[in-house]
Design a protein around this motif. Structure first.
Motif, short mmCIF file in Angstrom:
data_model
loop_
_atom_site.label_atom_id
_atom_site.label_comp_id
_atom_site.label_asym_id
_atom_site.label_seq_id
_atom_site.Cartn_x
_atom_site.Cartn_y
_atom_site.Cartn_z
N ARG A 255 -5.08 -9.06 0.98
CA ARG A 255 -6.20 -8.18 0.60
C ARG A 255 -6.27 -8.13 -0.92
O ARG A 255 -5.30 -7.76 -1.57
CB ARG A 255 -5.97 -6.77 1.13
CG ARG A 255 -5.98 -6.67 2.64
CD ARG A 255 -5.63 -5.26 3.12
NE ARG A 255 -6.67 -4.31 2.77
CZ ARG A 255 -6.46 -3.18 2.11
NH1 ARG A 255 -5.26 -2.84 1.69
NH2 ARG A 255 -7.46 -2.36 1.84
N THR A 256 -7.40 -8.48 -1.47
CA THR A 256 -7.56 -8.48 -2.92
C THR A 256 -8.59 -7.44 -3.34
O THR A 256 -9.59 -7.24 -2.65
CB THR A 256 -7.98 -9.87 -3.45
OG1 THR A 256 -8.14 -9.80 -4.86
CG2 THR A 256 -9.26 -10.38 -2.81
N LEU B 62 -6.07 2.28 6.30
CA LEU B 62 -5.81 0.89 6.67
C LEU B 62 -5.14 0.83 8.04
O LEU B 62 -5.56 0.06 8.91
CB LEU B 62 -4.94 0.22 5.61
CG LEU B 62 -4.59 -1.24 5.86
CD1 LEU B 62 -5.83 -2.12 5.98
CD2 LEU B 62 -3.69 -1.75 4.73
N VAL C 168 0.87 -1.18 0.00
CA VAL C 168 0.00 0.00 0.00
C VAL C 168 0.91 1.23 0.00
O VAL C 168 1.69 1.41 0.93
CB VAL C 168 -0.93 0.03 1.24
CG1 VAL C 168 -1.84 1.25 1.19
CG2 VAL C 168 -1.73 -1.25 1.35
N GLU D 85 -10.52 -5.99 -0.32
CA GLU D 85 -10.20 -4.62 0.06
C GLU D 85 -11.48 -3.90 0.43
O GLU D 85 -12.50 -4.07 -0.23
CB GLU D 85 -9.57 -3.89 -1.13
CG GLU D 85 -8.10 -3.69 -1.00
CD GLU D 85 -7.54 -2.96 -2.20
OE1 GLU D 85 -8.11 -1.93 -2.64
OE2 GLU D 85 -6.52 -3.45 -2.71
N SER E 223 -1.48 -6.22 0.44
CA SER E 223 -2.46 -5.84 -0.57
C SER E 223 -1.96 -6.35 -1.91
O SER E 223 -0.84 -6.04 -2.33
CB SER E 223 -2.63 -4.33 -0.61
OG SER E 223 -3.30 -3.91 0.54
#
Length: 141
Positions: free
Chosen positions: A91-92, A21, A12, A115, A58
């Protein structure tokens, strides 16, 4: 879970998304983000030094398998081979979790969340945290 679980955030970039986040994770007093890195080499260096309890990665948009991106795969395997291994939350951005990514899930060790799903992220963090808090590394089988 009495102890604070340390969290490394990977993938990220600096900015508003990272701050959202980070604050979302740290809203729960049992989790503390100790570092973040957008660059895979830097992320692995941080992981080796900090030995985070949990790594939140991510995944790049459009990634349907980890081996499609050597950097992502290297970070994933790198944090899972630490001693002790870091729990991982992938996280997708995909609307549906790709099957090739979902097969990596292992209760208490590796979780996949979409996400923006803060509840799923917190459930994954708590599940990993409970498992790590209940493990006694000094007690050999």
């Amino acid at each position: 879970m009495e102890q604070v679980m340390t969290v490394l955030v990977v993938g990220v970039p600096d900015g508003e998304q990272l701050e959202l986040l980070r604050s979302g994770i740290q809203r729960n007093p049992h989790f503390r983000v100790v570092s973040h890195a957008h660059d895979p080499a830097v992320a692995l260096a941080h992981a080796r030094v900090l030995l985070p309890d949990i790594t939140v990665m991510s995944l790049p948009a459009g990634l349907d398998r980890l081996d499609a991106d050597p950097d992502v795969l290297r970070v994933f395997h790198g944090v899972r081979t630490l001693d002790p291994p870091s729990g991982v939350v992938l996280r997708t951005a995909a609307a549906r979790v790709p099957r090739a990514v979902s097969v990596l899930e292992a209760e208490g060790a590796v979780h996949v969340v979409r996400e923006g799903d803060a509840d799923a992220l917190m459930r994954a963090l708590r599940t990993i945290g409970f498992r790590r808090a209940s493990c006694d590394p000094d007690e050999m089988p």
